[in-house]
Design a protein around this motif. Structure first.
Motif, mmCIF file in Angstrom:
data_model
loop_
_atom_site.group_PDB
_atom_site.id
_atom_site.type_symbol
_atom_site.label_atom_id
_atom_site.label_comp_id
_atom_site.label_asym_id
_atom_site.label_seq_id
_atom_site.Cartn_x
_atom_site.Cartn_y
_atom_site.Cartn_z
ATOM 1 N N LEU A 74 0.906 -1.158 0.093
ATOM 2 C CA LEU A 74 -0.125 -0.038 -0.178
ATOM 3 C C LEU A 74 0.785 1.375 0.100
ATOM 4 O O LEU A 74 2.221 1.017 0.075
ATOM 5 C CB LEU A 74 -0.766 -0.120 1.344
ATOM 6 C CG LEU A 74 -2.022 -1.174 1.292
ATOM 7 C CD1 LEU A 74 -2.441 -1.199 2.644
ATOM 8 C CD2 LEU A 74 -3.014 -0.832 0.184
ATOM 9 N N LYS A 75 0.105 2.555 0.057
ATOM 10 C CA LYS A 75 1.089 3.600 0.083
ATOM 11 C C LYS A 75 1.940 3.705 1.341
ATOM 12 O O LYS A 75 2.818 4.340 1.447
ATOM 13 C CB LYS A 75 0.215 4.966 -0.310
ATOM 14 C CG LYS A 75 -0.263 5.021 -1.297
ATOM 15 C CD LYS A 75 0.471 5.602 -2.347
ATOM 16 C CE LYS A 75 -0.008 5.996 -3.726
ATOM 17 N NZ LYS A 75 0.749 6.307 -4.813
ATOM 18 N N TYR A 76 1.470 2.982 2.318
ATOM 19 C CA TYR A 76 2.117 2.999 3.675
ATOM 20 C C TYR A 76 2.743 1.915 4.218
ATOM 21 O O TYR A 76 2.459 0.594 3.630
ATOM 22 C CB TYR A 76 1.045 3.306 4.805
ATOM 23 C CG TYR A 76 0.282 4.506 5.010
ATOM 24 C CD1 TYR A 76 0.798 5.613 5.049
ATOM 25 C CD2 TYR A 76 -0.996 4.322 4.238
ATOM 26 C CE1 TYR A 76 -0.073 6.812 4.971
ATOM 27 C CE2 TYR A 76 -1.704 5.535 4.035
ATOM 28 C CZ TYR A 76 -1.193 6.706 4.446
ATOM 29 O OH TYR A 76 -2.021 7.952 4.142
ATOM 30 N N ASP A 77 3.911 1.767 4.797
ATOM 31 C CA ASP A 77 4.869 0.713 5.224
ATOM 32 C C ASP A 77 4.406 0.023 6.302
ATOM 33 O O ASP A 77 3.302 0.307 7.046
ATOM 34 C CB ASP A 77 6.059 1.244 5.372
ATOM 35 C CG ASP A 77 6.803 1.988 4.166
ATOM 36 O OD1 ASP A 77 6.663 1.386 2.932
ATOM 37 O OD2 ASP A 77 7.750 2.805 4.349
ATOM 38 N N GLN B 170 11.236 1.661 -7.234
ATOM 39 C CA GLN B 170 10.722 2.922 -6.707
ATOM 40 C C GLN B 170 12.284 3.794 -6.791
ATOM 41 O O GLN B 170 13.213 3.521 -6.007
ATOM 42 C CB GLN B 170 10.296 2.977 -5.467
ATOM 43 C CG GLN B 170 9.671 4.372 -4.868
ATOM 44 C CD GLN B 170 8.834 4.039 -3.870
ATOM 45 O OE1 GLN B 170 9.220 3.216 -2.601
ATOM 46 N NE2 GLN B 170 7.380 4.571 -3.570
ATOM 47 N N ARG C 56 11.791 1.775 4.131
ATOM 48 C CA ARG C 56 10.964 0.690 3.542
ATOM 49 C C ARG C 56 11.602 -0.448 3.317
ATOM 50 O O ARG C 56 11.077 -1.761 3.513
ATOM 51 C CB ARG C 56 10.390 1.033 1.984
ATOM 52 C CG ARG C 56 9.428 0.446 1.396
ATOM 53 C CD ARG C 56 8.578 0.963 0.231
ATOM 54 N NE ARG C 56 7.855 2.257 0.803
ATOM 55 C CZ ARG C 56 8.053 3.540 0.456
ATOM 56 N NH1 ARG C 56 9.008 3.879 -0.142
ATOM 57 N NH2 ARG C 56 7.385 4.142 1.129
ATOM 58 N N SER D 182 8.480 3.529 -10.735
ATOM 59 C CA SER D 182 7.801 4.879 -10.313
ATOM 60 C C SER D 182 8.898 5.772 -9.643
ATOM 61 O O SER D 182 9.596 5.349 -8.985
ATOM 62 C CB SER D 182 6.767 4.538 -9.331
ATOM 63 O OG SER D 182 5.739 3.795 -9.999
ATOM 64 N N SER E 249 10.366 9.192 -7.333
ATOM 65 C CA SER E 249 9.972 9.963 -5.946
ATOM 66 C C SER E 249 9.536 11.273 -6.303
ATOM 67 O O SER E 249 9.130 11.829 -4.980
ATOM 68 C CB SER E 249 11.200 9.689 -5.177
ATOM 69 O OG SER E 249 12.224 10.433 -5.638
ATOM 70 N N HIS F 128 -5.494 8.042 1.543
ATOM 71 C CA HIS F 128 -4.568 7.386 0.469
ATOM 72 C C HIS F 128 -4.841 5.867 0.886
ATOM 73 O O HIS F 128 -3.977 5.167 0.725
ATOM 74 C CB HIS F 128 -3.269 7.724 0.588
ATOM 75 C CG HIS F 128 -2.799 9.396 0.500
ATOM 76 N ND1 HIS F 128 -3.118 9.769 -0.780
ATOM 77 C CD2 HIS F 128 -2.504 10.253 1.234
ATOM 78 C CE1 HIS F 128 -2.857 11.127 -0.995
ATOM 79 N NE2 HIS F 128 -2.548 11.402 0.343
ATOM 80 N N GLN G 7 -5.368 4.270 -5.467
ATOM 81 C CA GLN G 7 -4.083 4.856 -4.701
ATOM 82 C C GLN G 7 -2.870 4.478 -5.663
ATOM 83 O O GLN G 7 -2.014 4.131 -5.246
ATOM 84 C CB GLN G 7 -3.883 4.600 -3.709
ATOM 85 C CG GLN G 7 -5.098 4.691 -2.612
ATOM 86 C CD GLN G 7 -5.809 5.864 -2.765
ATOM 87 O OE1 GLN G 7 -5.266 7.129 -3.077
ATOM 88 N NE2 GLN G 7 -7.258 5.924 -2.296
ATOM 89 N N ARG H 237 -2.309 1.252 -7.059
ATOM 90 C CA ARG H 237 -1.998 -0.025 -7.034
ATOM 91 C C ARG H 237 -3.103 -0.999 -7.120
ATOM 92 O O ARG H 237 -3.508 -2.204 -6.713
ATOM 93 C CB ARG H 237 -1.458 -0.502 -5.571
ATOM 94 C CG ARG H 237 -0.101 0.024 -5.269
ATOM 95 C CD ARG H 237 0.386 0.121 -3.999
ATOM 96 N NE ARG H 237 1.807 0.244 -3.527
ATOM 97 C CZ ARG H 237 2.506 1.546 -3.878
ATOM 98 N NH1 ARG H 237 1.738 2.492 -3.991
ATOM 99 N NH2 ARG H 237 3.713 1.413 -3.475
#
Length: 427
Positions: free
Chosen positions: A78-81, A128, A142, A281, A283, A348, A366, A368
């Motif tokens: 996800l957007k978050y770790d 990334q 990450r 993608s 940063s 998000h 988001q 993904r």
């Protein structure tokens, strides 16, 4: 819409059928799914395999929305770790979410393999790419978290990322080998094919215009005059959400994602660009994403304007980004331009809503969505079949419209312009 502004490179498999299959009027079905994208079709497929009678209603054609127009990057997570998810959702729910997020790319590539889907793909990972020291530190954080969980990931040095991308300007990055790329239109089309083979009825050009409940049954009416009754309804319309469920469209900010594709790259140039076929993608605040296609083009996308495009100049920011990364492509033509609509939620995260028994809605991919919606569809189908809310990885949340949402869209447009200017100073 003029052809130059709706011209993706993605391809449906040969002889992909049109879908015009409806249950007879008045017949009760178990589930009606509004929206024939990845989420709707994945839910339908698995619900049918659980023994439910399922009808999919698609306002346009299969793959015409974001599911068939996206960049085809299959990215887990996800957007978050993981640590943020554990802190935000607590140890139990957080662990469920981390494990679910880690599995989403597997859901896509296992489906392609096990169902023998006619979908071009490469599974060599996603990069990334970090263009600042701050982004590089975030990548290291990450990497630490996912390494601790045994994921096939690693940091990339400046030399390594230059070799893997062939692009200029990166300080390093992060490689997640669980990821990959697909042809998203082929994938969506093939999901429809196997769902139909599993007994799902799919009808294109059936825009749902009314939704009501009477005597415990949902009644669904389409613009074409079809009338259905169902025990449950799933709204899988995401960025194309209308007013069927009051307040739902006001929970998201719809944005446009624009993409370009070059002509097939000359062999000597292609050899030095993404030689192992990863997706990338970057940063930047307004990120750029890119990959190679199965026929050897470079496909690059990013955020477009809030308004619909009116000329090829609306893609000029992407062409500038292309040449910033790959100056050697200055003589290679951009042959294709297209765009699609995506949905952003304020936090998000994807949102699952169930405002009434038997009525569900899911919004927010988001960036993904290919993996996320494939995996989530199976979980929603499990919930429909069993009634067990533990099937759902995300908690069900109330519908909370964004205050002054129309003004928020104006603010988002201004923020995008500001961020794009800041990104330019960081080149």
């Amino acid at each position: 819409m003029p052809v130059p502004f709706y011209d993706p490179i993605w391809q449906k498999p040969p002889a992909a059928p049109a879908f015009q299959s409806l249950f007879p009027g008045g017949q009760r079905v178990d589930v009606v799914i509004v929206g024939g994208g990845i989420l709707g079709l994945s839910t339908a497929l698995h619900a049918a395999r659980f023994g439910l009678a399922v009808q999919v209603l698609e306002a346009g054609e299969i793959g015409q929305g974001a599911s068939g127009l996206n960049g085809g990057q299959v990215i887990p997570g996800l957007k978050y770790d993981p640590e943020w998810l554990l802190e935000h959702f607590g140890p139990d729910r957080g662990e469920i979410l981390v494990n679910f997020a880690a599995s989403t790319a597997d859901a896509v590539f296992e489906s392609i393999r096990d169902e023998k889907l006619a979908v071009p793909f490469v599974r060599n990972g996603w990069i990334q790419a970090a263009h600042t020291e701050t982004a590089l530190k975030a990548a290291a954080n990450r990497d630490r978290q996912w390494q601790a969980r045994g994921a096939d990931v690693r940091l990339l040095s400046r030399t390594e990322i230059a070799a893997l991308t062939g692009a200029r300007g990166y300080l390093g990055g992060w490689l997640d080998r669980r990821a990959g790329v697909i042809d998203p239109l082929a994938y969506t089309s093939e999901l429809a094919r196997i769902a139909s083979a599993a007994g799902v009825k799919i009808a294109e050009h059936q825009k749902v215009v009314r939704l009501g409940k009477n005597a415990g049954l949902w009644r669904i009416s389409t613009e074409g005059g079809a009338e259905l009754q169902a025990k449950a309804v799933i709204l899988a319309t995401n960025a194309y959400t209308g007013d069927l469920l009051p307040g739902l469209a006001e929970t998201i900010v719809p944005l446009h994602s624009f993409q370009i594709a070059t002509a097939p790259l000359p062999p000597d140039v292609a050899a030095g660009i993404l030689p192992e076929g990863q997706a990338v993608s970057d940063s930047r605040r307004i990120l750029i994403y890119y990959r190679k296609s199965a026929d050897g083009r470079l496909v690059l996308g990013g955020r477009g304007g809030m308004a619909l495009p009116t000329s090829e100049g609306d893609w000029a920011h992407l062409e500038r980004a292309l040449l910033r990364l790959y100056p050697a492509l200055s003589g290679v033509a951009v042959e294709k331009r297209w765009f699609g609509r995506v949905a952003m939620t304020p936090d998000h995260l994807p949102h699952i809503h169930e405002p009434e028994q038997g009525l569900m809605a899911v919004v927010g991919c988001q960036g993904r969505g290919v993996g996320l919606m494939t995996a989530l569809g199976e979980r929603i189908a499990g919930y429909l079949a069993s009634g067990d809310a533990r099937q759902l990885p995300f908690p069900v949340s109330p519908i909370r419209p964004i205050p002054l949402q129309a003004f928020r869209q104006i603010g988002v447009a201004a923020t995008i312009a500001w961020y794009r200017m800041l990104d330019a100073f960081e080149r």
